[in-house]
Design a protein around this motif. Sequence first.
Motif, PDB file in Angstrom:
ATOM      1  N   LYS A 269      -4.092  10.578  -0.623  1.00 50.20           N
ATOM      2  CA  LYS A 269      -3.695   9.205  -0.273  1.00 50.20           C
ATOM      3  C   LYS A 269      -2.452   9.264   0.607  1.00 50.20           C
ATOM      4  N   ASP A 274       3.948   1.169   1.343  1.00 48.17           N
ATOM      5  CA  ASP A 274       3.148   0.230   0.545  1.00 48.17           C
ATOM      6  C   ASP A 274       3.999  -0.973   0.142  1.00 48.17           C
ATOM      7  N   ASP A 292       4.652   6.780  -0.690  1.00 52.67           N
ATOM      8  CA  ASP A 292       3.298   6.513  -1.168  1.00 52.67           C
ATOM      9  C   ASP A 292       2.247   7.357  -0.437  1.00 52.67           C
ATOM     10  N   GLU A 353      -4.307  -0.590  -3.291  1.00 53.92           N
ATOM     11  CA  GLU A 353      -4.868  -0.194  -1.996  1.00 53.92           C
ATOM     12  C   GLU A 353      -5.237   1.277  -1.914  1.00 53.92           C
ATOM     13  N   THR A 379      -0.532   8.891  -5.232  1.00 56.68           N
ATOM     14  CA  THR A 379       0.479   8.117  -5.959  1.00 56.68           C
ATOM     15  C   THR A 379      -0.190   6.776  -6.262  1.00 56.68           C
TER      16      THR A 379
HETATM   17 ZN    ZN Z   1       0.177   2.435  -3.112  1.00 52.84          ZN
END
Ligand code: ZN
Length: 504
Positions: A269, A274, A292, A353, A379
């Motif tokens: 990710k 974020d 993030d 997300e 994360t």
């Molecule tokens: Zn996030």
Amino acid sequence: MTQRPEIRFVPLASPLHSSVVLVVGKDMALGEIGGRLEKQSGGALKGAAEAAAFTGKARQSIELLAPKGLEIKRLVILGLGDPAETRDHDWQRLGGAAWAQAAQRRAEVVSLVVDAPSATPDQVAKLAEGAVLRAYAFRKYRTRKTEDGDNGNGGSTSRVDIHCAEPDAAAVAYEARGAVAEGVYLARDLVNEPANALGPTEFADRLAALAVPGLEVEVLDAARLRELGMGALLAVAQGSAREARAVVMQWHGGKGRAKSRPPICFVGKGVVFDTGGISMKPAAGMEDMKGDMGGAACVSGLMLALARRKANVNAIGIVGLVENMPSGTATRPGDIVKSMSGQTIEILNTDAEGRLVLADLLWYVQERFKPRLIIDLATLTGAIMVALGKEHAGLFSNNDRLVKELAEAGEATGERVWHMPLGPAYDKLIDSKNADMKNIGGRFGGAITAAQFLQRFIKDKATAWAHLDVAGTAMDSGRDELNQSWGSGWGVRLLDQLVAKHYE
Ligand code: ZN
Ligand code: BES
Ligand code: MN
């Protein structure tokens, strides 16, 4: 990239620099060099140890300044503990402690004397790795220097000569350890970098610039992601002025029988920032969301490490790089999007997300690479920190053997994981009336429902898959012997160990 200190391995009896860290065993067991210093100083070492109640316990230390009878200016005696009980990870931690001692004063070059006759070249290499990991500091934005020439983040030491019994063998063993440390440095650099400097394109550019022989780096731009039908990933990016990217890193290092084996895949990710999007996060602490992309940073560092140490494995790394912002073009709560898999997702909270990004990447790697193993890192949830604090990453998997391998690698490296449950009752919590699924579960078990969401994108139940929720470990995870920086580089050593032990 942040510079690593230089490490040289030299014979035990080489001339000492003026600043020396001497490793001694339990009960002040002195080796050849320690014995010589003790004699020259007329018993100063044991005298000081006694006065300070120093026993040589692991990582305990005392400092002798301008010791009488000796040429050197500073001698730090550092405890090894009982060599018979000292595991690999303890050698790393000892190296970290040695660096902390070495770098405390102005010396440019420090001698680190491993005088214990039982220390193997591998252990000395681990010690060196620990020192290098500890030396990391993110100081590129600090322009003011302190009076000793440092910009406020540590000493000015830039080289350590490690005096040991078999320096050539230690140097060979260190080649792989140094490669892993380089991967950890990259991961930490990426996590520490603020989001204004590291957007999706800048992140992708950094990976494209790696230039490691045999490591193929391919950047997928937003148009390509659209073509591929990655509607979930793109829904996260659409509120940002900065376009999404995905980066595929391929290392085909498998030789002989390993050459034709399907690859192992790592998926990260990479939300460069974020905000939560329209379901916006509160202001306090939001700055932490520059981290993030810790999962993507780990995958990048790992791929660099594997390529640098020429691992005998076929490995693929992929990272999804997006920024989650609120704006007139942002995804709204209630929007329904179509993922690459064809499954539709009702986005009830735009702050959930990460799973949207991973959903499309997971599907993509299965379609393109038919991997034998997939590990994703993200994360992903605050809930995993509520459950586990910052000591363990959450581990979710459909494969018990992989769970065991990861748990063991965690114990060996100190990057520990805790096995969390999955199951149909949790899966039900993300069913939606309006679409195939929704992107949040109920009030409880948030880390688990997030993992269930990801599992819906594992095509073939027979593909071994593990998800590591690294929200608590990738950043701000407490300073220790091996890391003093906010970005930890967590997972690079864990997964390198997993690969080395079970997949090469
Ligand atoms: Zn996030
Ligand atoms: N990136 C966060 C999770 C996170 C929080 C990581 C704190 C590191 C530190 C993730 O995108 C998120 O916002 N998760 C939500 C999910 C919720 C809306 C279901 C969370 O954990 O609150
Ligand atoms: Mn979020």
